[in-house]
Design an enzyme around this catalytic site. Structure first.
Site, PDB file in Angstrom:
ATOM      1  N   ILE A  61       0.875  -1.162   0.000  1.00  0.00           N
ATOM      2  CA  ILE A  61       0.000   0.000   0.000  1.00  0.00           C
ATOM      3  C   ILE A  61       0.917   1.217   0.000  1.00  0.00           C
ATOM      4  O   ILE A  61       1.810   1.333   0.836  1.00  0.00           O
ATOM      5  CB  ILE A  61      -0.960  -0.002   1.212  1.00  0.00           C
ATOM      6  N   SER A  62       0.753   2.102  -0.969  1.00  0.00           N
ATOM      7  CA  SER A  62       1.663   3.234  -1.147  1.00  0.00           C
ATOM      8  C   SER A  62       1.621   4.175   0.051  1.00  0.00           C
ATOM      9  O   SER A  62       0.623   4.254   0.773  1.00  0.00           O
ATOM     10  CB  SER A  62       1.302   4.016  -2.411  1.00  0.00           C
ATOM     11  N   GLN A  63       2.722   4.901   0.241  1.00  0.00           N
ATOM     12  CA  GLN A  63       2.749   5.876   1.321  1.00  0.00           C
ATOM     13  C   GLN A  63       1.709   6.964   1.046  1.00  0.00           C
ATOM     14  O   GLN A  63       1.458   7.329  -0.111  1.00  0.00           O
ATOM     15  CB  GLN A  63       4.143   6.466   1.473  1.00  0.00           C
TER      16      GLN A  63
END
Length: 215
Positions: A61-63
């Site tokens: 899950i991207s920052q």
């Protein structure tokens, strides 16, 4: 009296503003989506940190800053129809759903597609359709899109994907080698032709063709 947000969420919100996210609609969407629902239970204490986190199937899950930045660069309008390549946890799609009319999101891993669909349904994101599919081979019946967001690194954006942009449509994608830093690229289908602009350095998991045989 409504409860105040926890301190870690307040810092999360403040960090986006400090790092230059200024679109108020994007900030409201980021505030509204509970990131802790999109990570595994053992990582929920880390959910409000500005960092990428592992999810199932070897993905991430991207920052939050990257999610907000990519969303801001899409320049979304309420009437827009958006294609997302790479559903992952569903977090990015949940943010998009609050800013546009419709989101079609494709995921090559059935495990991720099913869990993302369940999360999005629990949040009543009724304008998001999750499909198990190949982002390199978008179904012809899907038509054209006002915006396309790719959430995994491509060595180059396929012409067939750019061709799915409607006039004045925008595509955002990380482009570059899979095992190195990539560049976030914005492609616009302008009246005078395709315009391309390099934005910032990023690091994403690779975009792979086909539907996964397992997972």
């Amino acid at each position: 009296m409504p409860l105040a947000p926890p301190p870690e969420k307040m810092m999360f919100q403040l960090s986006l503003r400090r790092r230059g996210i200024s679109d108020q609609a994007v900030l409201r969407a980021m505030d509204a989506v509970p990131r802790d629902l999109f990570v595994t239970p053992d990582l929920r204490d880390e959910a409000w940190r500005d960092t990428a986190l592992p999810i199932a199937c070897g993905q991430t899950i991207s920052q939050p800053f990257v999610v907000a930045y990519m969303t801001e660069q899409l320049q979304l309008k309420p009437e827009h129809r958006v294609l997302e390549i790479g559903t992952g946890s569903g977090y990015q799609a949940a943010v998009l759903s609050r800013l546009c009319q419709q989101v079609l999101t494709l995921e090559r891993f059935k495990t991720l597609a099913d869990s993302a669909r369940a999360r999005l349904e629990s949040l009543e994101c009724h304008n998001v359709e999750v499909q198990l599919g190949d982002g390199f081979d978008v179904p012809a019946k899907a038509g054209l899109f006002d915006r396309i967001l790719v959430t995994a690194a491509m060595e180059e954006v396929p012409g067939a994907l750019i061709a799915r942009l409607d006039l004045d449509g925008i595509l955002i994608a990380p482009v570059g080698p899979h095992q190195a830093t990539q560049t976030l690229v914005r492609i616009r289908n302008a009246k005078g032709g395709i315009e391309r602009k390099e934005l910032v350095a990023v690091r994403f998991v690779p975009a792979l063709p086909g539907i996964a045989r397992e997972l």
